[in-house]
Design a protein around this motif. Structure first.
Motif, PDB file in Angstrom:
ATOM      1  N   GLU A  27       0.836  -1.214   0.000  1.00  0.00           N
ATOM      2  CA  GLU A  27       0.000   0.000   0.000  1.00  0.00           C
ATOM      3  C   GLU A  27       0.866   1.258   0.000  1.00  0.00           C
ATOM      4  O   GLU A  27       0.554   2.242  -0.671  1.00  0.00           O
ATOM      5  CB  GLU A  27      -0.928   0.003   1.210  1.00  0.00           C
ATOM      6  N   PHE A  31       1.098   4.052  -2.895  1.00  0.00           N
ATOM      7  CA  PHE A  31       0.939   5.467  -2.564  1.00  0.00           C
ATOM      8  C   PHE A  31       2.110   6.280  -3.116  1.00  0.00           C
ATOM      9  O   PHE A  31       1.911   7.322  -3.739  1.00  0.00           O
ATOM     10  CB  PHE A  31       0.818   5.646  -1.048  1.00  0.00           C
ATOM     11  N   LYS A  34       1.820   6.775  -6.732  1.00  0.00           N
ATOM     12  CA  LYS A  34       0.737   7.722  -7.058  1.00  0.00           C
ATOM     13  C   LYS A  34       1.188   9.164  -6.866  1.00  0.00           C
ATOM     14  O   LYS A  34       0.923  10.017  -7.706  1.00  0.00           O
ATOM     15  CB  LYS A  34      -0.475   7.416  -6.175  1.00  0.00           C
ATOM     16  N   TYR A  47       3.077   5.023   8.968  1.00  0.00           N
ATOM     17  CA  TYR A  47       2.012   4.336   8.237  1.00  0.00           C
ATOM     18  C   TYR A  47       2.102   2.813   8.355  1.00  0.00           C
ATOM     19  O   TYR A  47       1.087   2.128   8.256  1.00  0.00           O
ATOM     20  CB  TYR A  47       1.966   4.786   6.777  1.00  0.00           C
ATOM     21  N   ASN A  51      -2.192   3.289   9.955  1.00  0.00           N
ATOM     22  CA  ASN A  51      -2.527   3.961   8.698  1.00  0.00           C
ATOM     23  C   ASN A  51      -3.446   5.145   8.996  1.00  0.00           C
ATOM     24  O   ASN A  51      -4.550   5.249   8.491  1.00  0.00           O
ATOM     25  CB  ASN A  51      -3.173   2.967   7.737  1.00  0.00           C
ATOM     26  N   LEU A  65      -3.742   6.426   3.921  1.00  0.00           N
ATOM     27  CA  LEU A  65      -3.195   6.540   2.569  1.00  0.00           C
ATOM     28  C   LEU A  65      -4.272   6.472   1.494  1.00  0.00           C
ATOM     29  O   LEU A  65      -4.266   7.265   0.553  1.00  0.00           O
ATOM     30  CB  LEU A  65      -2.150   5.443   2.335  1.00  0.00           C
ATOM     31  N   ASP A  66      -5.216   5.548   1.635  1.00  0.00           N
ATOM     32  CA  ASP A  66      -6.260   5.449   0.617  1.00  0.00           C
ATOM     33  C   ASP A  66      -7.170   6.674   0.630  1.00  0.00           C
ATOM     34  O   ASP A  66      -7.688   7.074  -0.417  1.00  0.00           O
ATOM     35  CB  ASP A  66      -7.060   4.157   0.756  1.00  0.00           C
ATOM     36  N   MET A  69      -5.350   9.299  -1.448  1.00  0.00           N
ATOM     37  CA  MET A  69      -5.406   8.998  -2.882  1.00  0.00           C
ATOM     38  C   MET A  69      -6.813   9.097  -3.460  1.00  0.00           C
ATOM     39  O   MET A  69      -6.978   9.200  -4.666  1.00  0.00           O
ATOM     40  CB  MET A  69      -4.847   7.596  -3.144  1.00  0.00           C
ATOM     41  N   TYR A  75      -3.284  15.744  -3.312  1.00  0.00           N
ATOM     42  CA  TYR A  75      -1.863  15.570  -3.628  1.00  0.00           C
ATOM     43  C   TYR A  75      -1.547  16.228  -4.971  1.00  0.00           C
ATOM     44  O   TYR A  75      -2.424  16.479  -5.785  1.00  0.00           O
ATOM     45  CB  TYR A  75      -1.472  14.089  -3.639  1.00  0.00           C
TER      46      TYR A  75
END
Length: 147
Positions: A27, A31, A34, A47, A51, A65-66, A69, A75
Protein backbone atom coordinates in the motif's frame (compact mmCIF):
# COMPACT_ATOMS: atom_id res chain seq x y z
CA UNK A 1 7.12 6.37 16.74
CA UNK A 2 5.25 3.52 18.42
CA UNK A 3 5.50 5.27 21.82
CA UNK A 4 4.19 8.51 20.35
CA UNK A 5 1.19 6.80 18.75
CA UNK A 6 0.49 5.01 22.05
CA UNK A 7 0.68 8.31 23.98
CA UNK A 8 -1.76 9.99 21.56
CA UNK A 9 -4.12 7.01 21.89
CA UNK A 10 -3.97 7.09 25.70
CA UNK A 11 -4.52 10.85 25.85
CA UNK A 12 -7.62 10.70 23.66
CA UNK A 13 -9.20 7.40 24.72
CA UNK A 14 -11.87 9.09 26.86
CA UNK A 15 -12.82 11.60 24.14
CA UNK A 16 -12.66 8.97 21.41
CA UNK A 17 -9.96 8.04 18.93
CA UNK A 18 -9.74 5.42 16.20
CA UNK A 19 -6.24 4.19 15.43
CA UNK A 20 -6.30 2.46 12.05
CA UNK A 21 -4.32 -0.75 11.48
CA UNK A 22 -0.95 -0.29 9.83
CA UNK A 23 -0.64 -0.18 6.07
CA UNK A 24 1.05 -2.97 4.16
CA UNK A 25 4.30 -2.27 2.33
CA UNK A 26 2.47 -2.77 -0.97
CA UNK A 27 0.00 0.00 0.00
CA UNK A 28 2.87 2.35 0.81
CA UNK A 29 4.57 1.49 -2.49
CA UNK A 30 1.33 2.16 -4.39
CA UNK A 31 0.94 5.47 -2.56
CA UNK A 32 4.51 6.52 -3.39
CA UNK A 33 3.95 5.68 -7.05
CA UNK A 34 0.74 7.72 -7.06
CA UNK A 35 2.32 10.83 -5.50
CA UNK A 36 5.55 10.46 -7.46
CA UNK A 37 8.14 10.57 -4.66
CA UNK A 38 9.33 8.39 -1.77
CA UNK A 39 7.96 8.98 1.71
CA UNK A 40 10.42 10.07 4.39
CA UNK A 41 11.42 7.23 6.73
CA UNK A 42 9.34 8.70 9.58
CA UNK A 43 6.18 8.66 7.47
CA UNK A 44 6.89 5.10 6.30
CA UNK A 45 7.33 3.95 9.93
CA UNK A 46 4.18 5.79 11.00
CA UNK A 47 2.01 4.34 8.24
CA UNK A 48 3.38 0.83 8.83
CA UNK A 49 2.37 1.13 12.51
CA UNK A 50 -0.94 2.87 11.93
CA UNK A 51 -2.53 3.96 8.70
CA UNK A 52 -3.71 7.20 10.27
CA UNK A 53 -6.13 7.97 13.07
CA UNK A 54 -9.35 9.82 13.70
CA UNK A 55 -9.59 11.81 16.91
CA UNK A 56 -12.84 13.27 18.26
CA UNK A 57 -10.90 16.13 19.90
CA UNK A 58 -11.17 18.97 17.39
CA UNK A 59 -12.16 16.29 14.85
CA UNK A 60 -8.43 15.96 14.11
CA UNK A 61 -7.25 13.28 11.70
CA UNK A 62 -4.12 11.83 10.21
CA UNK A 63 -5.52 10.74 6.87
CA UNK A 64 -5.11 7.09 5.80
CA UNK A 65 -3.19 6.54 2.57
CA UNK A 66 -6.26 5.45 0.62
CA UNK A 67 -8.10 8.54 1.86
CA UNK A 68 -5.35 10.76 0.49
CA UNK A 69 -5.41 9.00 -2.88
CA UNK A 70 -9.21 9.10 -3.05
CA UNK A 71 -9.27 12.75 -4.14
CA UNK A 72 -6.80 14.27 -6.60
CA UNK A 73 -7.02 17.58 -4.68
CA UNK A 74 -5.19 15.86 -1.79
CA UNK A 75 -1.86 15.57 -3.63
CA UNK A 76 0.21 17.12 -6.38
CA UNK A 77 3.58 16.81 -8.11
CA UNK A 78 5.67 17.20 -4.97
CA UNK A 79 3.24 17.29 -2.03
CA UNK A 80 0.25 15.67 -0.32
CA UNK A 81 -2.11 16.55 2.52
CA UNK A 82 -1.77 14.11 5.41
CA UNK A 83 -3.67 15.76 8.26
CA UNK A 84 -6.81 17.82 8.76
CA UNK A 85 -9.19 18.97 11.42
CA UNK A 86 -12.87 19.92 11.51
CA UNK A 87 -13.56 18.22 8.17
CA UNK A 88 -10.94 20.12 6.18
CA UNK A 89 -11.33 23.43 8.04
CA UNK A 90 -7.54 23.36 8.17
CA UNK A 91 -5.05 21.04 6.52
CA UNK A 92 -1.37 20.12 6.88
CA UNK A 93 0.75 18.68 4.13
CA UNK A 94 4.15 17.26 3.33
CA UNK A 95 6.21 18.74 0.52
CA UNK A 96 9.11 16.95 -1.17
CA UNK A 97 11.97 19.35 -1.89
CA UNK A 98 14.24 16.83 -3.63
CA UNK A 99 17.49 15.28 -2.45
CA UNK A 100 15.71 13.49 0.43
CA UNK A 101 14.52 16.81 1.91
CA UNK A 102 10.95 17.36 3.05
CA UNK A 103 8.90 19.95 4.93
CA UNK A 104 5.54 19.98 6.65
CA UNK A 105 3.37 23.00 5.91
CA UNK A 106 -0.06 24.37 6.66
CA UNK A 107 -2.26 24.62 3.56
CA UNK A 108 -3.39 28.15 4.48
CA UNK A 109 0.24 29.37 4.45
CA UNK A 110 2.04 26.85 2.23
CA UNK A 111 5.26 28.86 1.86
CA UNK A 112 6.06 28.66 5.59
CA UNK A 113 7.54 25.36 6.74
CA UNK A 114 6.58 24.14 10.21
CA UNK A 115 9.16 21.37 10.39
CA UNK A 116 10.64 18.50 8.44
CA UNK A 117 9.71 16.04 11.21
CA UNK A 118 6.49 14.07 11.55
CA UNK A 119 7.59 13.25 15.11
CA UNK A 120 7.73 16.96 15.99
CA UNK A 121 4.32 17.55 14.36
CA UNK A 122 2.74 14.69 16.34
CA UNK A 123 4.45 15.80 19.57
CA UNK A 124 2.89 19.25 19.17
CA UNK A 125 -0.52 17.65 18.68
CA UNK A 126 0.07 15.41 21.72
CA UNK A 127 1.06 18.40 23.84
CA UNK A 128 -1.76 20.78 23.00
CA UNK A 129 -4.04 19.28 20.36
CA UNK A 130 -4.97 21.95 17.80
CA UNK A 131 -5.92 24.90 20.04
CA UNK A 132 -4.47 24.32 23.53
CA UNK A 133 -1.17 25.72 24.84
CA UNK A 134 1.75 24.03 23.10
CA UNK A 135 -0.48 22.73 20.30
CA UNK A 136 -0.53 23.20 16.56
CA UNK A 137 -1.99 26.72 16.48
CA UNK A 138 0.39 28.01 19.14
CA UNK A 139 3.17 26.61 16.96
CA UNK A 140 1.73 28.51 14.00
CA UNK A 141 1.80 31.74 16.02
CA UNK A 142 5.39 31.08 17.10
CA UNK A 143 6.34 30.85 13.42
CA UNK A 144 4.37 33.93 12.41
CA UNK A 145 1.53 32.03 10.77
CA UNK A 146 -1.79 33.72 11.40
CA UNK A 147 -5.19 32.84 10.01
Amino acid sequence: MRQLITAIKQKHEKDGIDIYPGAMLSEIDTFEQKIGFPLPDEFRRFYLLCNGFGCNEDIFNIIPLDGIMEYSDNYGDNWFYFSEYMINSDIWGLRYLGDCRYEIFNATHPKIALTSSLTEFLQRFLKGNVFDPGGLYQWHRELGITS
